[in-house]
Scaffold this active site. Structure first.
Site, PDB file in Angstrom:
ATOM      1  N   ASP A 157       3.361  -2.026  -2.554  1.00  0.00           N
ATOM      2  CA  ASP A 157       3.476  -0.863  -1.518  1.00  0.00           C
ATOM      3  C   ASP A 157       4.543   0.312  -2.174  1.00  0.00           C
ATOM      4  O   ASP A 157       4.879   0.055  -3.057  1.00  0.00           O
ATOM      5  CB  ASP A 157       3.666  -1.561  -0.268  1.00  0.00           C
ATOM      6  CG  ASP A 157       3.165  -0.630   1.113  1.00  0.00           C
ATOM      7  OD1 ASP A 157       2.580   0.385   0.787  1.00  0.00           O
ATOM      8  OD2 ASP A 157       3.341  -1.415   2.369  1.00  0.00           O
ATOM      9  N   GLY A 192      -2.497   7.130  -1.571  1.00  0.00           N
ATOM     10  CA  GLY A 192      -3.169   8.185  -2.078  1.00  0.00           C
ATOM     11  C   GLY A 192      -2.305   9.403  -2.383  1.00  0.00           C
ATOM     12  O   GLY A 192      -2.538  10.561  -2.562  1.00  0.00           O
ATOM     13  N   ASP A 212      -2.672   4.221   6.479  1.00  0.00           N
ATOM     14  CA  ASP A 212      -3.194   3.043   7.010  1.00  0.00           C
ATOM     15  C   ASP A 212      -4.451   3.153   7.995  1.00  0.00           C
ATOM     16  O   ASP A 212      -4.593   4.178   8.661  1.00  0.00           O
ATOM     17  CB  ASP A 212      -2.252   2.350   7.892  1.00  0.00           C
ATOM     18  CG  ASP A 212      -0.970   1.709   6.758  1.00  0.00           C
ATOM     19  OD1 ASP A 212      -1.404   1.876   5.732  1.00  0.00           O
ATOM     20  OD2 ASP A 212      -0.291   1.062   7.547  1.00  0.00           O
TER      21      ASP A 212
HETATM   22  C1  GLA Z   1       2.138   0.024   4.681  1.00  0.00           C
HETATM   23  C2  GLA Z   1       0.648  -0.311   4.105  1.00  0.00           C
HETATM   24  C3  GLA Z   1       0.095  -1.410   4.958  1.00  0.00           C
HETATM   25  C4  GLA Z   1       1.069  -2.736   5.088  1.00  0.00           C
HETATM   26  C5  GLA Z   1       2.239  -2.134   5.562  1.00  0.00           C
HETATM   27  C6  GLA Z   1       3.177  -3.329   5.730  1.00  0.00           C
HETATM   28  O1  GLA Z   1       2.116   0.606   5.679  1.00  0.00           O
HETATM   29  O2  GLA Z   1      -0.042   0.703   3.837  1.00  0.00           O
HETATM   30  O3  GLA Z   1      -1.172  -1.659   4.498  1.00  0.00           O
HETATM   31  O4  GLA Z   1       1.089  -3.411   3.899  1.00  0.00           O
HETATM   32  O5  GLA Z   1       3.038  -1.106   4.825  1.00  0.00           O
HETATM   33  O6  GLA Z   1       4.604  -2.978   6.010  1.00  0.00           O
END
Ligand code: GLA
Length: 410
Positions: A157, A192, A212
């Protein structure tokens, strides 16, 4: 003398002292680990950081007993929240001892024992998004930790990354994984923001292309901290034009699915169909212990999965849009095509599609379907039924947010 120095240097790097520079770095991702879009389950959408050993084992059991595994879902990925808040005295990551009282290895062995694969999550920054230890500065050490545990997939991430650049950070971790030597699918998750599709191919096997997902058809959910989550059609719309960057072993990742969460079955069907049409990785994000038979039927639709897993690996595109009724198409192997008629509007629509008035051209990949020259048989993939051919108009009523997906067969 030279030889002795080399042996010394190699054993130093094998024992894993220090970071970065003492290593014989190996570059480039593990090739060929994701020749079709990876499929599995990820804990985040439903459970957030409330994850534990019992949940993993039950999910793995149901993945096999429900037929999900037989349909192709084979990765169980634990997202954020699996770690203890601190590294150990050696700087190694530690599984949360309350959530995973027998350690992570026991959990992984259990999942592997079921014939499934296992993935973990971390972050390129100093901390994960939920505040657990991040990998920044520990790339090679963490890669060795994952290799030793025997994981098969790493989601990486992008929170708390001030001062570093995405391409460099992801390349460092990719090299670290390669150097550690255990083949691990590398899943880039930087939303992205830094166009990973332009530089990610040698680095990872898939990359998120948006912020997300949110369990709605076409909404934007604004968080108070000034970021947004996106309804599934918002993500599709946002990234429909980067299809030429996606393909076998380097996928545009449209995010974990929300099928079986807060939408109704009609919207879930369209969500799943679009993820299949986009050749997106297919990670279920629901609670398997409460899965309805409708949700299970959606997620295990073999014909739709075959569209997603088609070996050409081409992301579909929007062919036309008129009055809320959209036509999405995807070239498939053997000269076949998949076509989705999607009703994005709030009212029911009738489609009456005269194939002979259309020639579908895929400018990015060079495929073409000219219905005056070629007649295709039609198969409705939700009904699993042949439904005439392209000599006659395709006529159907489509409820709001519903869709029909056809396979056009040569
Ligand atoms: C980000 C990612 C999610 C998830 C959260 C976890 O928002 O994009 O898919 O992994 O972190 O904290």
């Amino acid at each position: 003398m030279k030889k002795i120095i080399l042996v010394f240097a190699l054993s130093f790097s094998y024992l894993g002292f220090g970071q970065g520079n003492t290593h014989t770095q190996v570059g480039g991702k593990f090739e060929g680990l994701a020749m079709t879009p990876p499929m599995g389950w990820n804990s985040w959408n439903t459970f957030g950081t409330n994850i534990d050993e019992k949940l993993v084992k039950e999910t793995a059991d149901i993945m096999v007993s429900s037929g999900m595994a037989a349909a192709g879902y084979n990765y169980i990925v634990l997202d954020d929240g699996w770690m203890a808040k601190e590294r150990d005295v050696n700087g190694d990551l530690v599984a949360d001892p309350v959530k995973f009282p027998n350690g992570m290895k026991a959990v992984i062995d259990y999942v592997h024992g079921k014939g499934l694969k296992f993935g973990l999550y971390n972050c390129a920054g100093t901390q994960t998004c939920a505040g657990y230890p991040g990998t920044r500065g520990y790339e090679y050490q963490d890669a060795r930790f994952y290799a030793k545990l025997g994981i098969d997939f790493l989601k990486y991430d992008w929170c708390n990354t001030q001062g570093i650049t995405a391409k460099e950070a992801y390349t460092t971790m990719s090299n670290a994984l390669k150097t550690a030597g255990k083949p691990i699918v590398f899943s880039l998750c930087e939303w992205g923001d830094n166009q990973p599709w332009e530089w990610g191919k040698p680095v990872g096997n898939l990359w998120r292309i948006s912020g997300d997902i949110y369990p709605c058809f076409d909404c934007e959910f604004k968080h108070p901290e000034n970021w947004s989550s996106w309804g599934f059609m918002k993500i599709v719309e946002m990234r429909k034009d980067i299809r030429k960057y996606s393909g076998p072993d380097h996928w545009n990742d449209f995010d974990m699915m929300e099928v079986g969460n807060e939408m109704n079955d009609t919207e879930d069907k369209s969500h799943f169909a679009m993820w299949c049409m986009m050749a997106s990785p297919l990670f279920a994000g629901n609670d398997f212990r409460k899965i309805s038979k409708e949700t299970l039927a959606i997620l295990t639709n073999k014909e739709l999965i075959a569209v997603n897993q088609d070996k050409l690996g081409i992301q579909g595109f929007k062919y036309s849009a008129e009055d809320g009724l959209e036509v999405w198409v995807k070239p498939l192997s053997d000269g076949n095509w998949a076509v989705t008629f999607l009703n994005r509007s709030d009212v029911a629509k009738k489609i009456n599609f005269d194939w002979k008035k259309h020639t579908i051209k895929d400018a990015d990949f060079g495929y073409e379907a000219d219905f005056n020259k070629t007649v295709f048989k039609l198969k409705d993939l939700w009904k699993n039924k042949e439904t005439g051919n392209t000599k006659k108009n395709f006529v159907a009523d489509i409820a709001s947010h519903d869709s029909v997906t056809l396979r056009l067969i040569l």
